[in-house]
Design a protein around this motif. Structure first.
Motif, PDB file in Angstrom:
ATOM      1  N   ALA A  95       0.807  -1.211   0.000  1.00  0.00           N
ATOM      2  CA  ALA A  95       0.000   0.000   0.000  1.00  0.00           C
ATOM      3  C   ALA A  95       0.842   1.263   0.000  1.00  0.00           C
ATOM      4  O   ALA A  95       0.317   2.351  -0.130  1.00  0.00           O
ATOM      5  N   LEU A  96       2.149   1.103   0.131  1.00  0.00           N
ATOM      6  CA  LEU A  96       2.980   2.277   0.321  1.00  0.00           C
ATOM      7  C   LEU A  96       3.379   2.935  -0.990  1.00  0.00           C
ATOM      8  O   LEU A  96       3.205   4.122  -1.182  1.00  0.00           O
ATOM      9  N   SER A  97       3.970   2.164  -1.893  1.00  0.00           N
ATOM     10  CA  SER A  97       4.487   2.795  -3.097  1.00  0.00           C
ATOM     11  C   SER A  97       4.820   1.768  -4.155  1.00  0.00           C
ATOM     12  O   SER A  97       5.297   0.690  -3.839  1.00  0.00           O
ATOM     13  N   PRO A  98       4.601   2.118  -5.404  1.00  0.00           N
ATOM     14  CA  PRO A  98       5.070   1.233  -6.464  1.00  0.00           C
ATOM     15  C   PRO A  98       6.598   1.176  -6.510  1.00  0.00           C
ATOM     16  O   PRO A  98       7.166   0.330  -7.169  1.00  0.00           O
ATOM     17  N   THR A 152      13.027  14.475  -2.004  1.00  0.00           N
ATOM     18  CA  THR A 152      12.635  13.702  -3.188  1.00  0.00           C
ATOM     19  C   THR A 152      11.989  12.392  -2.782  1.00  0.00           C
ATOM     20  O   THR A 152      10.951  11.989  -3.326  1.00  0.00           O
ATOM     21  N   ALA A 153      12.599  11.696  -1.809  1.00  0.00           N
ATOM     22  CA  ALA A 153      12.013  10.441  -1.319  1.00  0.00           C
ATOM     23  C   ALA A 153      10.650  10.693  -0.688  1.00  0.00           C
ATOM     24  O   ALA A 153       9.708   9.914  -0.872  1.00  0.00           O
ATOM     25  N   TYR A 186       4.130  13.307   2.540  1.00  0.00           N
ATOM     26  CA  TYR A 186       4.289  14.363   1.555  1.00  0.00           C
ATOM     27  C   TYR A 186       4.202  13.844   0.127  1.00  0.00           C
ATOM     28  O   TYR A 186       4.688  14.493  -0.804  1.00  0.00           O
ATOM     29  N   TYR A 187       3.566  12.700  -0.062  1.00  0.00           N
ATOM     30  CA  TYR A 187       3.476  12.107  -1.393  1.00  0.00           C
ATOM     31  C   TYR A 187       2.802  13.079  -2.366  1.00  0.00           C
ATOM     32  O   TYR A 187       1.675  13.544  -2.149  1.00  0.00           O
TER      33      TYR A 187
END
Length: 587
Positions: free
Chosen positions: A14-17, A73-74, A83-84
Motif C-alpha cells: 500500500a505504500l508505493s510502487p 525527493t524520497a 508528503y506524497y
C-alpha cells in the motif's frame, strides 16, 4: 537527532510502487516491510523539519544540501509518505536545486572545504544521482522542471569530473562512482572512459583487507563507490575488494557499534573524528543480499541494534533504498557468530581478541619514521580493553628519554602464546664534522637529527656520533579467557622516569586510586584499581608510583608547537624509573 517510536504503517504494497521486489532472478527475497516502514517514518520526520527550515535566506552550502534534496525527493515520491506528491515539497526542492546550481563554478565543481574540488563535487553527485533516479521512476509532471535543472547540474559536474584531479586514494573511486551515476542517467562514452582510466591504476587492498588509508571512514567511502561502479557500470569484479574489506571489519566492530581505529592513517585514528559501524550498514546489507552472505546479515542485525542506527541510517537512507531495490530485500538468515575470536592482522600489526562481552586491541603498526601528517599512522594508543559498558579507551606509555615522548612500537609479533611490542631508541651526541665536509662560512645543510627529534643547519648525516644512549621497551601481552596480563620491561639508560597512562571512558567510577592533581588525574600507587560503568567492571593493577610526572607526555614533536594528545576520560597513571619491570593485569 533522537526520534519518537516509529509509527505503525500499513503493508508495503500500500505504500508505493517504488517498494517492489527486485526483478533480477538472483534477488528473489521478499521486501523487508518492517525496515521500509521505519525508513519511511524517519524520512517523513526529516522532511517535516526541512519543510520548515528550507527557505530563502536560510540556506548554507555544504554536502547536506544534496542530502536535503534527496530526503525531500524520497518524501515526494514514496506513496506512503506524508508528503506524497505534495506540491509544496517540489517548491522546496526547487529552491535547493537553484541554490546548488548557484554554487557551481564554471567548470562544474563546487567549493566544500577544498576549492573548486572535483572530489567534493563527486561526493555530492553520489547523493544527487539517486535523487535524480527516483524522480525519473516517479515520472511526475510536477517534477519536470526540477529534473531539468538537476540534469543541468549533473551534466555540468560531469564535465568537471571527466578532466578533474584528486588528492587522496579514495577520491579516485568517488569520482568513478559519480561518473557511473551520471552515465546511468545520461549515457556517454566519455564517462566510461574516465572510469576506466582511473581503474587502470589498479585497486589496492592488502592481504588483511585494508585499503591504502586503513581508515574506517574511507573504507566506507571506497566500498560505497565500488558497489556503485560495479552495479551501474557493469564492473562486477569490484565486489571482490568490498567483500574482503567488509570481512575484515567484522573484527573491528565493538559490541556497541564503535570501530577500532588504532591503525587508521587518517583523522579517525583520533577520537574527535571517530565514526561508528553504521557507516558500513548499507554496504553490508547490499552484499548480504547480493551474495546471500549470512555473516554480513548477522553484522547488519548487530548494527541495527546500536543506538546510532536511527540517527545515522534511518533518517537519511530511504532514497538509497528507493534507488537500489536490492537494499529493500529481506536479509538472508543470519549465521550465529562465535563469542570468541583471536585475530592478528600482520599488515597493520593489530591484534583483536574477543571473549564473550570482553574485547581487546593491541597495536604496534604506526608508520615509521614517525611523522605527524594526514595519511600516516601516528597514534600512540597501543592497548584498549572493554568489558561491556566498562571501557579502557586506551593505554599509552611515555618516558622522559630525551623528550622522545610516547612509545611507538616497531611492529607486533606473536611469540608462543603471547604478543610482543618492542622499540629500541638510540640517541647520540654529535662530534665535529670531518675536515673534508667543513665549510669556511659555516653554512651547512638544514637537516633532521639522526633520531628525528629536531632539525638544524648542522648537516647531521655527515657527523660522527658518540655517547650514544639507549632505551629499549618491551611489552608482552598474554590473554586467557578474557583476562589480560601485560608485562613491561624498559632497559638501557638508568634513572629514566616512565609513565603508563590509562584513559577510561568518561562517566564511570574509579575506586582504589589516589588523586594526582586538580585536573582529575589519578595515580594507582599500589594494589588494584576498579573502574565501573553500570553493571560492568574492569579490575586493573597492581599500581606503582616512583614519580609524579603526568604532563607533556607527548614529547618534543608536540611540545614544540604547544600541542597535546590528551582526550576526555578518566586518566589514571602508573609510574616507575628505569630499569623498570612491571606486570599489569586486566580482568
Amino acid at each position: 537527532m533522537n526520534r519518537n517510536d516509529f509509527l505503525k504503517l500499513g503493508t508495503m504494497a500500500a505504500l508505493s510502487p517504488l517498494f517492489v521486489k527486485a526483478t533480477a532472478a538472483d534477488f528473489s527475497a521478499p521486501v523487508d516491510t518492517e525496515l521500509m516502514n521505519r525508513l519511511l517514518t524517519a524520512n517523513n520526520q526529516q522532511a517535516s523539519l526541512l519543510m520548515t527550515s528550507v527557505k530563502e535566506g536560510n540556506l548554507r552550502f555544504s554536502r547536506m544540501i544534496a542530502y536535503d534534496i534527496a530526503v525531500l525527493t524520497a518524501a515526494y515520491c514514496a506513496k506512503g509518505s506524508t508528503y506524497y506528491h505534495n506540491a509544496e515539497v517540489v517548491s522546496k526542492i526547487d529552491l535547493l536545486v537553484k541554490f546548488l546550481a548557484s554554487a557551481q563554478s564554471a567548470d562544474g565543481t563546487v567549493n566544500v572545504g577544498n576549492l573548486e574540488s572535483p572530489p567534493d563535487t563527486a561526493f555530492l553527485i553520489e547523493i544527487l544521482g539517486p535523487a535524480a533516479s527516483i524522480m525519473r521512476k516517479d515520472n511526475s509532471n510536477d517534477l519536470k522542471d526540477v529534473q531539468q535543472q538537476l540534469k543541468e547540474i549533473l551534466l555540468k559536474a560531469g564535465e568537471g569530473l571527466v578532466t578533474g584531479g584528486i588528492h587522496t586514494p579514495n577520491h579516485r573511486w568517488v569520482i568513478c562512482a559519480a561518473l557511473a551515476q551520471i552515465n546511468h542517467l545520461y549515457p556517454h562514452q566519455k564517462y566510461i572512459n574516465r572510469i576506466n582510466d582511473w581503474l587502470g591504476e589498479g585497486v589496492y587492498i592488502d592481504a588483511d583487507g585494508h585499503y591504502p588509508e586503513r581508515s574506517g571512514i574511507y573504507s566506507g567511502v571506497e566500498n560505497t563507490a565500488f558497489i556503485t561502479v560495479a552495479r551501474l557500470a557493469n564492473k562486477p569484479s569490484l565486489y571482490a575488494p568490498v567483500r574482503k574489506n567488509l570481512s575484515m571489519y567484522y573484527y573491528y566492530i565493538e559490541p556497541n557499534g564503535e570501530l577500532v581505529r588504532n591503525d587508521s592513517r587518517r583523522q579517525d585514528q583520533y577520537e574527535y573524528a571517530a565514526k561508528t559501524s553504521t557507516l558500513f550498514y548499507l554496504q553490508y546489507r547490499f552484499m548480504a543480499v547480493h551474495e546471500k552472505n549470512k555473516l554480513f546479515a548477522a553484522i547488519c542485525k548487530q548494527i541495527e541494534a546500536t543506538k546510532d542506527f536511527e540517527k545515522d541510517v534511518l533518517t537519511r537512507s530511504l532514497f538509497y533504498f528507493l534507488e537500489d531495490e536490492i537494499l529493500q530485500q529481506q536479509l538472508p538468515t543470519a549465521e550465529t557468530v562465535s563469542d570468541r575470536y583471536e585475530k592478528l592482522f600482520p599488515t597493520s600489526h593489530l591484534l583483536r581478541i574477543k571473549e564473550k562481552n570482553t574485547t581487546m586491541t593491541l597495536f604496534g603498526g604506526t608508520d615509521q619514521p614517525l611523522l605527524i601528517a594526514s595519511g600516516r599512522s601516528n597514534s600512540p594508543d597501543f592497548f584498549s580493553y572493554r568489558r561491556g559498558d566498562a571501557v579502557l579507551k586506551y593505554m599509552r606509555l611515555s618516558s622522559s628519554f630525551f623528550s622522545m615522548g610516547y612509545f611507538y612500537s616497531d611492529g607486533l609479533k606473536k611469540e608462543g602464546n603471547s604478543y610482543v611490542l618492542r622499540k629500541k631508541l638510540e640517541i647520540p651526541y654529535y662530534q665535529p664534522l670531518p675536515k673534508e665536509k667543513r665549510k669556511a662560512n659555516g653554512d651547512y645543510k638544514l637537516s633532521p637529527s639522526v633520531d628525528d627529534r629536531f632539525w638544524n643547519k648542522m648537516d647531521f648525516s655527515n657527523r660522527p656520533v658518540s655517547n650514544v644512549k639507549t632505551l629499549e621497551t618491551i611489552i608482552r601481552l598474554t590473554e586467557i579467557r578474557g583476562t589480560v596480563e601485560l608485562e613491561f620491561e624498559l632497559k638501557g639508560m638508568k634513572g629514566v622516569p616512565v609513565t603508563i597512562e590509562l584513559c577510561f571512558k568518561e562517566g564511570g567510577q574509579l575506586t582504589g586510586v589516589a588523586a594526582a592533581d586538580a585536573n582529575g588525574n589519578s595515580f594507582l600507587e599500589q594494589g588494584t584499581g576498579e573502574y565501573r560503568s553500570g553493571n560492568d567492571v574492569i579490575n586493573f593493577g597492581p599500581g606503582a608510583n616512583t614519580h609524579k610526572q603526568v604532563l607533556n607526555l607527548e614529547g618534543e614533536r608536540y611540545s614544540t608547537h604547544f600541542g597535546t594528545l590528551r582526550t576526555k576520560g578518566e586518566h589514571v597513571y602508573i609510574t616507575g624509573t628505569t630499569p623498570f619491570k612491571h606486570k599489569l593485569t586486566f580482568s
